[in-house]
Scaffold this motif. Structure first.
Motif, PDB file in Angstrom:
ATOM      1  N   PRO A 263       0.810  -1.223   0.000  1.00  0.00           N
ATOM      2  CA  PRO A 263       0.000   0.000   0.000  1.00  0.00           C
ATOM      3  C   PRO A 263       0.847   1.278   0.000  1.00  0.00           C
ATOM      4  O   PRO A 263       0.364   2.332  -0.354  1.00  0.00           O
ATOM      5  N   ARG A 264       2.136   1.161   0.346  1.00  0.00           N
ATOM      6  CA  ARG A 264       2.974   2.349   0.486  1.00  0.00           C
ATOM      7  C   ARG A 264       3.883   2.623  -0.699  1.00  0.00           C
ATOM      8  O   ARG A 264       4.556   3.644  -0.732  1.00  0.00           O
TER       9      ARG A 264
ATOM     10  N   VAL B 229       8.945   5.031  -9.584  1.00  0.00           N
ATOM     11  CA  VAL B 229       8.606   4.582  -8.237  1.00  0.00           C
ATOM     12  C   VAL B 229       7.749   5.660  -7.595  1.00  0.00           C
ATOM     13  O   VAL B 229       8.080   6.845  -7.644  1.00  0.00           O
ATOM     14  N   ARG B 230       6.652   5.237  -6.994  1.00  0.00           N
ATOM     15  CA  ARG B 230       5.734   6.148  -6.315  1.00  0.00           C
ATOM     16  C   ARG B 230       5.533   5.671  -4.889  1.00  0.00           C
ATOM     17  O   ARG B 230       5.150   4.519  -4.670  1.00  0.00           O
ATOM     18  N   GLY B 231       5.819   6.521  -3.920  1.00  0.00           N
ATOM     19  CA  GLY B 231       5.603   6.172  -2.519  1.00  0.00           C
ATOM     20  C   GLY B 231       6.890   6.230  -1.728  1.00  0.00           C
ATOM     21  O   GLY B 231       7.768   7.039  -2.000  1.00  0.00           O
ATOM     22  N   GLU B 232       6.989   5.342  -0.756  1.00  0.00           N
ATOM     23  CA  GLU B 232       8.090   5.354   0.200  1.00  0.00           C
ATOM     24  C   GLU B 232       9.106   4.253  -0.095  1.00  0.00           C
ATOM     25  O   GLU B 232       8.738   3.096  -0.277  1.00  0.00           O
ATOM     26  N   LEU B 233      10.367   4.647  -0.125  1.00  0.00           N
ATOM     27  CA  LEU B 233      11.463   3.688  -0.271  1.00  0.00           C
ATOM     28  C   LEU B 233      12.070   3.488   1.112  1.00  0.00           C
ATOM     29  O   LEU B 233      12.899   4.273   1.562  1.00  0.00           O
ATOM     30  N   ASP B 234      11.616   2.459   1.794  1.00  0.00           N
ATOM     31  CA  ASP B 234      12.124   2.186   3.131  1.00  0.00           C
ATOM     32  C   ASP B 234      12.207   0.692   3.357  1.00  0.00           C
ATOM     33  O   ASP B 234      11.929  -0.105   2.459  1.00  0.00           O
TER      34      ASP B 234
ATOM     35  N   THR C 223      11.301  -2.025   0.224  1.00  0.00           N
ATOM     36  CA  THR C 223      12.368  -2.255  -0.754  1.00  0.00           C
ATOM     37  C   THR C 223      12.516  -3.714  -1.183  1.00  0.00           C
ATOM     38  O   THR C 223      12.923  -3.968  -2.311  1.00  0.00           O
ATOM     39  N   ALA C 224      12.188  -4.677  -0.335  1.00  0.00           N
ATOM     40  CA  ALA C 224      12.332  -6.082  -0.740  1.00  0.00           C
ATOM     41  C   ALA C 224      11.427  -6.394  -1.932  1.00  0.00           C
ATOM     42  O   ALA C 224      11.859  -7.010  -2.911  1.00  0.00           O
ATOM     43  N   ALA C 225      10.183  -5.958  -1.854  1.00  0.00           N
ATOM     44  CA  ALA C 225       9.252  -6.204  -2.963  1.00  0.00           C
ATOM     45  C   ALA C 225       9.692  -5.443  -4.215  1.00  0.00           C
ATOM     46  O   ALA C 225       9.601  -5.965  -5.331  1.00  0.00           O
TER      47      ALA C 225
ATOM     48  N   ALA D  50      17.948   4.602   4.217  1.00  0.00           N
ATOM     49  CA  ALA D  50      19.134   3.853   3.792  1.00  0.00           C
ATOM     50  C   ALA D  50      18.756   2.618   2.972  1.00  0.00           C
ATOM     51  O   ALA D  50      19.474   2.242   2.047  1.00  0.00           O
ATOM     52  N   SER D  51      17.615   2.002   3.277  1.00  0.00           N
ATOM     53  CA  SER D  51      17.172   0.836   2.499  1.00  0.00           C
ATOM     54  C   SER D  51      16.889   1.231   1.053  1.00  0.00           C
ATOM     55  O   SER D  51      17.187   0.480   0.127  1.00  0.00           O
TER      56      SER D  51
END
Length: 126
Positions: A6-7, A23-28, A32-34, A62-63
């Motif tokens: 969802p994020r 990429v749209r949303g949060e990179l955390d 990041t795994a998905a 950092a992720s």
């Protein structure tokens, strides 16, 4: 479009001579795994330069930076160059503070990244 959580969402499209991943949303750490799995799948068949559109990234930790570096490394193994496009000010600052602004070609827009890659040899910006 691929809604990974969802994020975060990932969009990919091919343009003449390029592949763009937006990429749209949060990179955390939670997203990041998905994203990494989806990007690695895309890279397997990629032969054109890759542009990562960061204009929709609302947060990056950092992720997220590790994801970008890992994507660049994997792309190199496939002979694909990577450029970043349209990072928001907070992401651009994070890239600058960490020194990653020297490891990536960073452009203000996807169109600018396309123009730059069109005139550059197929080698990495790092």
């Amino acid at each position: 479009m691929h809604s990974l959580t969802p994020r975060v969402r990932l969009f990919s499209r091919r343009l003449p001579g390029h592949t763009v991943i937006a990429v749209r949303g949060e990179l955390d750490i939670a997203t990041t795994a998905a994203l990494r799995d989806r990007i690695l799948t895309l890279l397997k068949d990629m032969t054109t330069p890759l542009i990562i559109d960061l204009s929709g990234v609302s947060f990056c930790d950092a992720s997220g930076l590790r994801l970008l570096v890992g994507t660049q490394r994997r792309a190199r193994l496939h002979g694909v160059t990577v450029a970043l496009a349209a990072p928001r000010p907070h992401v651009r600052k994070l890239l600058r503070i960490t020194g990653l602004d020297h490891a990536f070609a960073i452009h203000a827009t996807v169109a600018a990244a396309q123009r730059s890659h069109a005139h550059a040899p197929h080698s990495s910006a790092a």
